[in-house]
Motif scaffolding. Structure first.
Motif, PDB file in Angstrom:
ATOM      1  N   ALA A  79       0.742  -1.308   0.008  1.00 17.17           N
ATOM      2  CA  ALA A  79      -0.085  -0.032   0.115  1.00 17.17           C
ATOM      3  C   ALA A  79       0.668   1.307  -0.001  1.00 17.17           C
ATOM      4  CB  ALA A  79      -0.948  -0.056   1.197  1.00 17.17           C
ATOM      5  N   GLN A  80       2.009   1.311   0.823  1.00 15.27           N
ATOM      6  CA  GLN A  80       2.914   2.476   0.733  1.00 15.27           C
ATOM      7  C   GLN A  80       3.600   2.445  -0.549  1.00 15.27           C
ATOM      8  OE1 GLN A  80       2.819   4.508   3.433  1.00 15.27           O
ATOM      9  NE2 GLN A  80       3.915   5.897   2.349  1.00 15.27           N
ATOM     10  N   ASP A  81       3.737   1.445  -1.261  1.00 14.60           N
ATOM     11  CA  ASP A  81       4.462   1.592  -2.521  1.00 14.60           C
ATOM     12  C   ASP A  81       3.488   2.184  -3.560  1.00 14.60           C
ATOM     13  OD1 ASP A  81       6.885   0.590  -2.249  1.00 14.60           O
ATOM     14  OD2 ASP A  81       6.389  -1.422  -2.677  1.00 14.60           O
ATOM     15  N   TYR A  82       2.129   1.611  -3.292  1.00 13.85           N
ATOM     16  CA  TYR A  82       1.127   2.294  -4.266  1.00 13.85           C
ATOM     17  C   TYR A  82       1.185   3.806  -4.220  1.00 13.85           C
ATOM     18  CZ  TYR A  82      -3.479   3.336  -5.868  1.00 13.85           C
ATOM     19  OH  TYR A  82      -4.795   3.858  -6.315  1.00 13.85           O
ATOM     20  N   ALA A  83       1.126   4.109  -2.791  1.00  8.42           N
ATOM     21  CA  ALA A  83       0.894   5.618  -2.587  1.00  8.42           C
ATOM     22  C   ALA A  83       2.216   6.447  -3.117  1.00  8.42           C
ATOM     23  CB  ALA A  83       0.839   5.741  -1.166  1.00  8.42           C
ATOM     24  N   ARG A  84       3.131   6.041  -2.657  1.00 12.68           N
ATOM     25  CA  ARG A  84       4.755   6.590  -3.129  1.00 12.68           C
ATOM     26  C   ARG A  84       4.401   6.904  -4.716  1.00 12.68           C
ATOM     27  NH1 ARG A  84       7.757   2.605  -1.833  1.00 12.68           N
ATOM     28  NH2 ARG A  84       7.885   3.198   0.297  1.00 12.68           N
ATOM     29  N   HIS A  85       4.243   5.544  -5.442  1.00 12.66           N
ATOM     30  CA  HIS A  85       4.244   5.786  -6.871  1.00 12.66           C
ATOM     31  C   HIS A  85       3.198   6.741  -7.816  1.00 12.66           C
ATOM     32  CE1 HIS A  85       7.052   2.345  -6.270  1.00 12.66           C
ATOM     33  NE2 HIS A  85       7.882   2.946  -6.984  1.00 12.66           N
ATOM     34  N   ALA A  86       1.983   6.630  -6.980  1.00 10.84           N
ATOM     35  CA  ALA A  86       0.853   7.513  -7.426  1.00 10.84           C
ATOM     36  C   ALA A  86       1.339   8.794  -6.963  1.00 10.84           C
ATOM     37  CB  ALA A  86      -0.308   6.851  -6.809  1.00 10.84           C
ATOM     38  N   ALA A  87       1.716   8.972  -6.076  1.00 16.37           N
ATOM     39  CA  ALA A  87       2.021  10.500  -5.394  1.00 16.37           C
ATOM     40  C   ALA A  87       3.076  11.020  -6.446  1.00 16.37           C
ATOM     41  CB  ALA A  87       2.920  10.518  -4.163  1.00 16.37           C
ATOM     42  N   ARG A  88       4.136  10.363  -6.827  1.00 16.14           N
ATOM     43  CA  ARG A  88       5.311  10.716  -8.037  1.00 16.14           C
ATOM     44  C   ARG A  88       4.463  11.035  -9.397  1.00 16.14           C
ATOM     45  NH1 ARG A  88       8.268  13.916  -8.136  1.00 16.14           N
ATOM     46  NH2 ARG A  88       9.546  13.006  -6.523  1.00 16.14           N
ATOM     47  N   LEU A  89       3.567  10.257  -9.808  1.00 16.71           N
ATOM     48  CA  LEU A  89       2.988  10.632 -11.085  1.00 16.71           C
ATOM     49  C   LEU A  89       1.938  11.674 -11.097  1.00 16.71           C
ATOM     50  CD1 LEU A  89       2.489   6.802 -12.208  1.00 16.71           C
ATOM     51  CD2 LEU A  89       4.413   8.298 -13.009  1.00 16.71           C
ATOM     52  N   LEU A  90       1.163  11.860  -9.817  1.00 17.58           N
ATOM     53  CA  LEU A  90       0.232  12.868  -9.902  1.00 17.58           C
ATOM     54  C   LEU A  90       0.845  14.132  -9.442  1.00 17.58           C
ATOM     55  CD1 LEU A  90      -2.900  10.567  -8.586  1.00 17.58           C
ATOM     56  CD2 LEU A  90      -2.408  11.351 -10.831  1.00 17.58           C
ATOM     57  N   ASP A  91       1.845  14.202  -8.910  1.00 18.95           N
ATOM     58  CA  ASP A  91       2.464  15.379  -8.304  1.00 18.95           C
ATOM     59  C   ASP A  91       1.378  16.362  -7.804  1.00 18.95           C
ATOM     60  OD1 ASP A  91       4.674  17.104  -7.937  1.00 18.95           O
ATOM     61  OD2 ASP A  91       4.467  17.822  -9.805  1.00 18.95           O
ATOM     62  N   ARG A  92       0.776  15.876  -6.742  1.00 22.04           N
ATOM     63  CA  ARG A  92      -0.262  16.645  -5.987  1.00 22.04           C
ATOM     64  C   ARG A  92       0.071  16.666  -4.553  1.00 22.04           C
ATOM     65  NH1 ARG A  92      -1.645  18.084 -10.642  1.00 22.04           N
ATOM     66  NH2 ARG A  92      -3.741  19.026 -11.121  1.00 22.04           N
ATOM     67  N   ASP A  93      -0.319  17.524  -3.571  1.00 18.09           N
ATOM     68  CA  ASP A  93       0.028  17.410  -2.109  1.00 18.09           C
ATOM     69  C   ASP A  93      -1.077  16.560  -1.480  1.00 18.09           C
ATOM     70  OD1 ASP A  93       2.048  19.243  -2.266  1.00 18.09           O
ATOM     71  OD2 ASP A  93       0.924  21.070  -1.580  1.00 18.09           O
ATOM     72  N   LYS A  94      -2.105  16.638  -1.949  1.00 16.28           N
ATOM     73  CA  LYS A  94      -3.379  15.771  -1.316  1.00 16.28           C
ATOM     74  C   LYS A  94      -4.198  14.965  -2.479  1.00 16.28           C
ATOM     75  CE  LYS A  94      -4.151  18.211   2.879  1.00 16.28           C
ATOM     76  NZ  LYS A  94      -5.093  18.733   3.670  1.00 16.28           N
ATOM     77  N   VAL A  95      -4.272  13.843  -2.536  1.00 15.46           N
ATOM     78  CA  VAL A  95      -5.026  12.965  -3.496  1.00 15.46           C
ATOM     79  C   VAL A  95      -5.885  12.154  -3.071  1.00 15.46           C
ATOM     80  CG1 VAL A  95      -4.524  11.379  -5.388  1.00 15.46           C
ATOM     81  CG2 VAL A  95      -3.018  12.903  -5.031  1.00 15.46           C
ATOM     82  N   ARG A  96      -7.037  11.993  -3.519  1.00 15.95           N
ATOM     83  CA  ARG A  96      -8.226  11.044  -3.089  1.00 15.95           C
ATOM     84  C   ARG A  96      -8.523  10.206  -4.331  1.00 15.95           C
ATOM     85  NH1 ARG A  96     -11.907  10.145   0.848  1.00 15.95           N
ATOM     86  NH2 ARG A  96     -13.751   9.295   0.376  1.00 15.95           N
ATOM     87  N   VAL A  97      -8.365   8.789  -4.150  1.00 17.99           N
ATOM     88  CA  VAL A  97      -8.660   7.846  -4.848  1.00 17.99           C
ATOM     89  C   VAL A  97     -10.039   7.275  -4.489  1.00 17.99           C
ATOM     90  CG1 VAL A  97      -7.948   5.793  -6.203  1.00 17.99           C
ATOM     91  CG2 VAL A  97      -6.140   7.413  -5.521  1.00 17.99           C
TER      92      VAL A  97
END
Length: 106
Positions: A79-97
């Motif tokens: 789950a942390q890998d998912y979050a880390r990689h998604a955060a890199r690609l989306l480049d936003r401070d707060k994201v809601r999936v």
């Protein structure tokens, strides 16, 4: 500044993940793409678009959907890998999936 990513399932269950600056800096955009490409293929996700084009948002949503709520609950490292990689690609401070509504908001 830490980033936050929340993954919400239609069941009312949400997973809030925090990604620190050092953790985010350790992931390149290319690594983010490779991670989601691999997970998307391993999970045998289906393209949402009728023309077959898969956008980054589609991959992020579908990897969460096909992985399921239980994987987020049982595998904190994944789950942390998912979050880390998604955060890199989306480049936003707060994201809601929002898996239940098939939407990503910032």
């Amino acid at each position: 500044m830490a980033r936050t990513l929340t993954v919400a399932f239609g069941t009312g269950k949400e997973f809030g993940l925090t990604i620190g600056d050092a953790e985010l800096a350790a992931v390149t955009e290319e690594a983010g793409w490779r991670w989601f490409d691999r997970e998307y293929a391993e999970l045998d996700c289906q393209a949402s678009s009728p023309v077959g084009k898969v956008l980054v948002i589609d991959k992020i949503l579908n990897v969460a959907k096909f992985s399921g709520e239980q994987r987020f609950a049982d595998d904190a490292a994944w789950a942390q890998d998912y979050a880390r990689h998604a955060a890199r690609l989306l480049d936003r401070d707060k994201v809601r999936v929002d898996v239940g509504n098939a939407a990503i908001s910032f």
